[in-house]
Design an enzyme around this catalytic site. Structure first.
Site, PDB file in Angstrom:
ATOM      1  N   TYR A  31       0.800  -1.214   0.000  1.00 32.74           N
ATOM      2  CA  TYR A  31       0.000   0.000   0.000  1.00 32.74           C
ATOM      3  C   TYR A  31       0.843   1.280   0.000  1.00 32.74           C
ATOM      4  O   TYR A  31       0.311   2.372  -0.039  1.00 32.74           O
ATOM      5  CB  TYR A  31      -0.920   0.017   1.230  1.00 32.74           C
ATOM      6  CG  TYR A  31      -1.883  -1.133   1.267  1.00 32.74           C
ATOM      7  CD1 TYR A  31      -3.062  -1.105   0.522  1.00 32.74           C
ATOM      8  CD2 TYR A  31      -1.608  -2.268   2.027  1.00 32.74           C
ATOM      9  CE1 TYR A  31      -3.946  -2.172   0.550  1.00 32.74           C
ATOM     10  CE2 TYR A  31      -2.493  -3.337   2.054  1.00 32.74           C
ATOM     11  CZ  TYR A  31      -3.656  -3.282   1.319  1.00 32.74           C
ATOM     12  OH  TYR A  31      -4.528  -4.335   1.342  1.00 32.74           O
ATOM     13  N   HIS A  36      -4.936   6.198  -0.853  1.00 35.45           N
ATOM     14  CA  HIS A  36      -5.693   5.844   0.348  1.00 35.45           C
ATOM     15  C   HIS A  36      -4.794   5.731   1.558  1.00 35.45           C
ATOM     16  O   HIS A  36      -5.201   6.009   2.683  1.00 35.45           O
ATOM     17  CB  HIS A  36      -6.388   4.502   0.105  1.00 35.45           C
ATOM     18  CG  HIS A  36      -7.428   4.146   1.123  1.00 35.45           C
ATOM     19  ND1 HIS A  36      -8.283   5.070   1.690  1.00 35.45           N
ATOM     20  CD2 HIS A  36      -7.769   2.952   1.661  1.00 35.45           C
ATOM     21  CE1 HIS A  36      -9.096   4.449   2.523  1.00 35.45           C
ATOM     22  NE2 HIS A  36      -8.802   3.172   2.533  1.00 35.45           N
ATOM     23  N   TYR A  82      -4.504  -1.728   9.816  1.00 36.35           N
ATOM     24  CA  TYR A  82      -5.181  -1.531   8.537  1.00 36.35           C
ATOM     25  C   TYR A  82      -6.281  -0.489   8.716  1.00 36.35           C
ATOM     26  O   TYR A  82      -6.856  -0.319   9.784  1.00 36.35           O
ATOM     27  CB  TYR A  82      -5.716  -2.829   7.928  1.00 36.35           C
ATOM     28  CG  TYR A  82      -4.604  -3.726   7.427  1.00 36.35           C
ATOM     29  CD1 TYR A  82      -4.050  -3.532   6.164  1.00 36.35           C
ATOM     30  CD2 TYR A  82      -4.073  -4.720   8.245  1.00 36.35           C
ATOM     31  CE1 TYR A  82      -2.998  -4.326   5.723  1.00 36.35           C
ATOM     32  CE2 TYR A  82      -3.024  -5.518   7.805  1.00 36.35           C
ATOM     33  CZ  TYR A  82      -2.484  -5.308   6.542  1.00 36.35           C
ATOM     34  OH  TYR A  82      -1.443  -6.077   6.109  1.00 36.35           O
ATOM     35  N   ASN A  84      -9.442   0.162   8.008  1.00 35.53           N
ATOM     36  CA  ASN A  84     -10.793   0.002   8.534  1.00 35.53           C
ATOM     37  C   ASN A  84     -10.856  -0.366  10.012  1.00 35.53           C
ATOM     38  O   ASN A  84     -11.938  -0.382  10.602  1.00 35.53           O
ATOM     39  CB  ASN A  84     -11.552  -1.054   7.723  1.00 35.53           C
ATOM     40  CG  ASN A  84     -11.852  -0.577   6.310  1.00 35.53           C
ATOM     41  OD1 ASN A  84     -11.651   0.585   5.979  1.00 35.53           O
ATOM     42  ND2 ASN A  84     -12.334  -1.476   5.482  1.00 35.53           N
ATOM     43  N   ASN A 130     -14.696   4.295   7.033  1.00 39.35           N
ATOM     44  CA  ASN A 130     -14.641   3.303   8.108  1.00 39.35           C
ATOM     45  C   ASN A 130     -13.554   3.580   9.133  1.00 39.35           C
ATOM     46  O   ASN A 130     -13.677   3.204  10.301  1.00 39.35           O
ATOM     47  CB  ASN A 130     -14.449   1.907   7.522  1.00 39.35           C
ATOM     48  CG  ASN A 130     -15.696   1.399   6.827  1.00 39.35           C
ATOM     49  OD1 ASN A 130     -16.802   1.762   7.198  1.00 39.35           O
ATOM     50  ND2 ASN A 130     -15.511   0.586   5.809  1.00 39.35           N
TER      51      ASN A 130
END
Length: 209
Positions: A31, A36, A82, A84, A130
């Site tokens: 990532y 994001h 992570y 969320n 989230n």
């Protein structure tokens, strides 16, 4: 654990109540550099580097650092849960240091802002994000996906050169407003900073990135 208890005691007896700055993202190389993920993590890293704060501790499921900016105590965190599940780290950190929500500032991506535009807010909801269900503040913008592109695919894209340049500039602007916040408070800093960013928003909203 003894180190954490000592540090907790030192910060809680400081003249000013600490600020907790949290950058939202996802751990791991997969990532790294995505829209994001990195706007939150990179803001923490940029601020930590500017103030000489080491992010070399793991605390409450987060990469963690702490220090002072002038007389203001600051706690910095990058949750490793992570995106969320960010609350699993942020909530315990705030509880550990006995911080109310108005001393917690969260940096995250926002598709409602053009790439490189920042916003400092002191109220509002999570807007379906989230990672923000327990958080009332937000910081950062990444722009919206082009055309009919799936937002999830857009969020996991790497920044192109133009967007990367805008993000790097925005990170430095973010560092400056955080220093202002620590001396002037959230409300005054947001009023001043968001006025500047409003005109940047108008300038960039129709430009590709």
């Amino acid at each position: 654990m003894l180190i954490n208890r000592f540090l907790r005691r030192g910060f809680c007896t400081a003249v000013a109540r600490p600020w907790l700055f949290v950058g939202l993202g996802n751990p791991g190389d997969k990532y790294k550099g995505t829209r994001h993920n990195q706007v939150g993590f990179e803001m923490i890293d940029a601020f930590a580097e500017s103030q000489g704060i080491s992010m070399n501790t793991v605390h409450c499921k987060a990469t963690f650092g702490q220090g002072f900016v002038g007389d203001a105590p600051v706690l910095l965190a990058k949750p490793q849960t992570y995106m969320n599940l960010s609350g699993e780290s942020t909530g315990p950190l705030a509880a550990y240091y006995k911080l109310p929500l108005n001393r917690v500032l969260v940096f995250h991506d926002d598709m409602g802002l053009p790439c490189g535009v920042l916003r400092l807010r002191h109220n509002g909801g999570h807007g379906g994000h989230n990672g923000l269900k327990s958080v009332m503040n937000n910081f950062r913008g990444i722009g919206r996906p082009p055309g009919q592109m799936d937002p999830k695919a857009f969020l996991l894209q790497k920044f192109n050169a133009i967007a990367r340049e805008r993000i790097d500039t925005a990170l430095q602007e973010g560092v400056e407003v955080l220093k202002l916040l620590l001396s002037k408070g959230l409300t005054e800093s947001a009023r001043h900073f968001n006025t500047i960013q409003k005109y940047k928003h108008i300038r960039l909203q129709n430009m590709p990135a």
